[in-house]
Design a protein around this motif. Structure first.
Motif, PDB file in Angstrom:
ATOM      1  N   SER A 372       1.004  13.001 -12.950  1.00 31.95           N
ATOM      2  CA  SER A 372       0.022  13.267 -12.052  1.00 31.95           C
ATOM      3  C   SER A 372      -1.384  13.980 -12.517  1.00 31.95           C
ATOM      4  O   SER A 372      -2.413  13.558 -12.131  1.00 31.95           O
ATOM      5  N   SER A 375      -2.664  12.093 -15.754  1.00 32.94           N
ATOM      6  CA  SER A 375      -3.404  10.838 -15.651  1.00 32.94           C
ATOM      7  C   SER A 375      -4.742  11.090 -14.784  1.00 32.94           C
ATOM      8  O   SER A 375      -5.633  10.649 -15.077  1.00 32.94           O
ATOM      9  N   LYS A 376      -4.903  12.147 -14.028  1.00 36.49           N
ATOM     10  CA  LYS A 376      -6.211  12.222 -13.406  1.00 36.49           C
ATOM     11  C   LYS A 376      -7.225  12.738 -14.284  1.00 36.49           C
ATOM     12  O   LYS A 376      -8.520  12.207 -14.211  1.00 36.49           O
ATOM     13  N   LEU A 379      -8.254  10.051 -16.609  1.00 36.86           N
ATOM     14  CA  LEU A 379      -9.325   9.237 -15.780  1.00 36.86           C
ATOM     15  C   LEU A 379     -10.803   9.863 -15.416  1.00 36.86           C
ATOM     16  O   LEU A 379     -11.749   9.071 -15.597  1.00 36.86           O
ATOM     17  N   HIS A 380     -10.838  11.176 -15.040  1.00 31.72           N
ATOM     18  CA  HIS A 380     -11.930  11.779 -15.045  1.00 31.72           C
ATOM     19  C   HIS A 380     -12.868  11.533 -16.429  1.00 31.72           C
ATOM     20  O   HIS A 380     -13.951  11.190 -16.247  1.00 31.72           O
ATOM     21  N   ARG A 404       0.898  10.691  -6.134  1.00 32.45           N
ATOM     22  CA  ARG A 404      -0.209  11.712  -6.741  1.00 32.45           C
ATOM     23  C   ARG A 404      -0.715  10.977  -8.189  1.00 32.45           C
ATOM     24  O   ARG A 404      -1.789  11.720  -8.603  1.00 32.45           O
ATOM     25  N   HIS A 405      -0.117   9.949  -8.609  1.00 32.78           N
ATOM     26  CA  HIS A 405      -0.655   9.561  -9.917  1.00 32.78           C
ATOM     27  C   HIS A 405      -1.888   8.715  -9.830  1.00 32.78           C
ATOM     28  O   HIS A 405      -2.116   8.159  -8.893  1.00 32.78           O
ATOM     29  N   ALA A 406      -2.610   8.936 -10.752  1.00 35.27           N
ATOM     30  CA  ALA A 406      -4.121   8.417 -10.821  1.00 35.27           C
ATOM     31  C   ALA A 406      -3.914   6.736 -11.058  1.00 35.27           C
ATOM     32  O   ALA A 406      -4.938   5.961 -10.319  1.00 35.27           O
ATOM     33  N   SER A 407      -3.021   6.151 -11.516  1.00 34.67           N
ATOM     34  CA  SER A 407      -2.882   4.707 -11.677  1.00 34.67           C
ATOM     35  C   SER A 407      -2.275   4.294 -10.370  1.00 34.67           C
ATOM     36  O   SER A 407      -1.420   4.785  -9.626  1.00 34.67           O
ATOM     37  N   ASP A 556      -1.541  14.786  -3.027  1.00 33.20           N
ATOM     38  CA  ASP A 556      -2.653  14.100  -4.031  1.00 33.20           C
ATOM     39  C   ASP A 556      -3.916  14.870  -3.924  1.00 33.20           C
ATOM     40  O   ASP A 556      -4.498  15.174  -5.341  1.00 33.20           O
ATOM     41  N   SER A 560      -5.862  16.596  -7.306  1.00 28.58           N
ATOM     42  CA  SER A 560      -6.862  16.157  -7.610  1.00 28.58           C
ATOM     43  C   SER A 560      -8.193  17.234  -7.799  1.00 28.58           C
ATOM     44  O   SER A 560      -8.878  17.265  -8.542  1.00 28.58           O
TER      45      SER A 560
END
Length: 754
Positions: A372, A375-376, A379-380, A404-407, A556, A560
């Motif tokens: 989580s 991955s965030k 992607l940021h 909570r995962h970005a994908s 999440d 984040s």
């Protein structure tokens, strides 16, 4: 509603009439969809104007038509100039030849301008536009060529402009690529597959969207045309023309004006229509389920680069639409509509949108752990243009991860591969997945040289795994030549975010920085309280009838918030240059549990010592400790001094991190040839330090000075042995400050406690 429009219209007319540049306002005229209000507008012409007309053809008094829609003031007015207003200038919206000329007077929409500043601001923008048009200042070639206005086009064509430039034909013959489209009502979204020759022609199908909308989608041809090159150079078109293309004849005329062979272009369109008709699966006068579509792109070389672009090639796209007609398709029936060019997602576009247009986007990044948090952050950074990422994780993405995962792709796929797919969808073709065990990667070296060869990169461990942390910290393969190690972790269910960055020569290391974090807890009750929290970080969560996961329960939004702060810090390092020093970055929430404060602290290199009596032990002394010891030594001069040391022990790696000291008690003895550590209040001070550091730092030994130099004396060794007997099985350290440098010994008593 009618009364509202009437009142608003009357107010607008009165405001227009009061404007100092407006000479007169004429009578209103009811038209379809609204009301037209004519106004005579004065224009300050340049001194070189003659007979009330500027060199560019603008008159000192211009009639402007304000067309107010019945939704006014929710919607702004449309503006029109006389039919013979000069059109060889930028900032004129598409229109048909011979019709009233629509200027583009505002960079945004007049709908928004009316809402924020009223109708007076619209008139202000109009007057400014007319005066710039009169003086020829609507476009400054030193800043770049103003692209052709597309007005309120309903079609969009997405393609990589730089790739298109490289693929442009030089022989003047139209090139045909394959493409895709989706059409709903007037709107058409098209994509070009540059480099893929069109072999499918036109195909369409009808589907029903989630909201019940009818959507036509399929494949279409994309025709790209450019004037033939001469003597190895492209033909330059330096005349600005507004878009007046509405049908096939006007498209051909526009092509000819830019030097393109209009006959060849129309011939290619005729050929594509015929081929599509013959290849259609349904044999009927109209063989497709909806309209017939072809995209056309006119490529025009300009005298200078386009505004806010490094290219001097302008792409002017259209969609040729033949409405469904049961009598059969005919190109003569086609409507040609302006289309917007839209860049496909790529690193440069993402960086430009993020404000990083001039930043080097080739920074290599390696993410160890794609859960989580990782991955965030990934992607940021990817959305900011930094997509040169290696993603390491050998776990699958399962149901509870999606909390909570970005994908958001399907479950049961590998986390790293899932994240890499998402990054590639953003245009980062270089994103790579390595579904390998991270701990093994650092300890055994398997695949290490292939995945992490020497190079300038940032390696971010976000696994929250003590095993991976230990493996990375002590890895013999992770040398400074491979890259810089950073670690991201969260505490207290997202209430605290910690980002560690090792120094450029792996000092301070992550174990040094972690000890520094808990040292700071001693003097910062707020930080200490936030890290400690009110509940256990790890909780068992049932993720199936007979399966559970040990995880940190938090929303999440909490992850984040932490990930955003960490990503911003990493972006800053990538933009400004990764600092040589180590860094401890800490963020924690406010009393309301929503706000977040962030602090960065540079941490100087630690001093690594090898125990003289047992070289298998490494002792890492924080710079804050060596500084405090030096200050105490200076204070006492030729007299020996000392104190207790606090730190953290990694018995597996045989490493001791010395992070803090406890001052010598008042009953300590300081003499020229000896120092005896007193006991008055010492135990309480050590226990308090242990509590304040949330039990991360503990008493690990002593230090004292030898102002005259020399190694550990026999008395020093005996004292170390005596202290070690109080903690059998645990190492105890003795540090000696000397003018020539620190000396260190470590003793582990193997006896049994009584």
């Amino acid at each position: 509603m009618a009364d509202t429009f009437a009142f608003a219209l009357q107010d607008a007319i009165e405001e227009i009439a009061r404007h100092p540049a407006v000479r007169a306002v004429g009578s209103c005229e009811q038209v379809e969809g609204g009301v037209v209000v004519p106004a005579q507008v004065s224009v300050n012409l340049p001194s070189r104007a003659r007979d009330g007309v500027s060199a560019t053809g603008v008159r000192e008094v211009e009639q402007v038509l304000f067309k107010f829609p019945r939704e006014y003031p929710l919607k702004g007015p449309w503006l029109y100039l006389r039919e013979d207003f000069p059109t060889d200038m930028p900032h004129i919206n598409p229109h048909t030849r011979g019709s009233f000329v629509p200027p583009c007077v505002y960079e945004g929409t007049l709908n928004d301008l009316v809402q924020t500043d009223g109708i007076v601001a619209v008139v202000d923008q109009l007057v400014t536009w007319l005066e710039r048009a009169a003086s020829g200042q609507l476009m400054n070639l030193d800043q770049g060529w103003e692209p052709t206005r597309r007005g309120e086009a309903h079609a969009t064509l997405e393609f990589d402009a730089d790739a298109m430039v490289r693929a442009l034909p030089q022989d003047g013959l139209p090139t045909v690529y394959g493409g895709t489209f989706a059409q709903s009502g007037k709107g058409v979204f098209m994509g070009v597959q540059i480099g893929q020759t069109d072999t499918h022609g036109f195909r369409s199908e009808l589907i029903t969207g989630i909201s019940g909308r009818r959507i036509f989608r399929g494949r279409l041809s994309v025709v790209v045309a450019m004037a033939a090159w001469q003597e190895g150079k492209g033909r330059v078109d330096d005349v600005y023309r507004p878009d007046m293309v509405v049908d096939i004849p006007s498209l051909a005329q526009r092509a000819v004006e830019t030097g393109i062979d209009g006959t060849a272009l129309i011939g290619k369109l005729e050929s594509l229509l015929l081929q599509a008709n013959l290849a259609a699966q349904v044999k009927a006068p109209w063989p497709w389920v909806g309209d017939f579509l072809v995209a056309v792109v006119l490529a025009v070389k300009r005298p200078v680069a386009l505004l806010r672009s490094g290219r001097d090639i302008e792409f002017v796209p259209y969609v040729v639409r033949i409405p469904r007609d049961e009598t059969g398709p005919a190109l003569a029936k086609a409507r040609v509509e302006a289309a917007f060019h839209l860049h496909g997602a790529n690193a440069q576009l993402l960086a430009r949108t993020s404000g990083y247009e001039t930043v080097d986007l080739d920074h290599a990044l390696a993410f160890i752990g794609c859960g989580s948090l990782g991955s965030k952050i990934s992607l940021h950074l990817g959305r900011a243009g930094f997509g040169n990422q290696l993603l390491v994780d050998n776990e699958a993405l399962v149901g509870h991860n999606l909390a909570r995962h970005a994908s958001y792709g399907g479950t049961c796929s590998n986390k790293a591969e899932n994240l890499a797919t998402t990054l590639r969808s953003l245009g980062h073709a270089g994103a790579r997945a390595a579904p390998v065990d991270a701990a093994a990667l650092f300890t055994t070296g398997t695949d290490f040289a292939e995945l992490l060869p020497p190079g300038k990169r940032l390696i971010l461990d976000s696994t929250a795994s003590p095993q991976v942390a230990a493996a990375a910290t002590h890895s013999p393969y992770l040398t400074p030549e491979v890259g810089r190690l950073a670690r991201a972790q969260i505490y207290n269910r997202g209430g605290v975010a910690v980002l560690l960055l090792e120094g450029d020569k792996r000092t301070p290391r992550c174990d040094d920085l972690t000890a520094e974090l808990f040292r700071r807890c001693r003097s910062n009750p707020g930080l200490r309280g936030q890290i400690k929290g009110n509940a256990a970080d790890l909780t068992q969560v049932m993720i199936g009838d007979n399966c559970r996961s040990l995880t940190m329960q938090m929303a999440d939004s909490m992850v984040s918030r932490a990930a955003a702060a960490m990503a911003m810090q990493v972006e800053q390092w990538l933009v400004q240059g990764i600092p040589d020093a180590g860094f401890l970055c800490v963020g924690y929430q406010d009393a309301a549990g929503i706000g977040f404060s962030w602090a960065t602290n540079a941490v100087l290199p630690s001093l690594e010592l090898i125990a003289a009596n047992d070289p298998s032990w490494r002792v890492r002394v924080a710079s804050t400790v060596t500084k405090r010891i030096a200050q105490d030594v200076q204070k006492w001069g030729p007299v020996e001094t000392g104190g207790a040391v606090l730190g953290h022990i990694d018995t597996h790696a045989r490493t001791i991190v010395v992070a803090d000291i406890v001052d010598a008690p008042p009953d300590s003895i300081r003499q020229r040839d000896r120092f005896v550590l007193g006991t008055q209040g010492l135990q309480d001070a050590v226990l308090q330090a242990n509590t304040e550091s949330l039990h991360y730092l503990r008493f690990i030994g002593t230090w004292h000075s030898h102002p005259a130099g020399g190694p550990h004396s026999q008395i020093d060794k005996d004292t170390l042995a005596a202290i070690s007997r109080f903690a059998p099985g645990l190492p105890v350290v003795s540090l000696v400050w000397r003018p020539e440098g620190f000396a260190c010994e470590v003793r582990v008593d193997q006896g049994r406690s009584s």
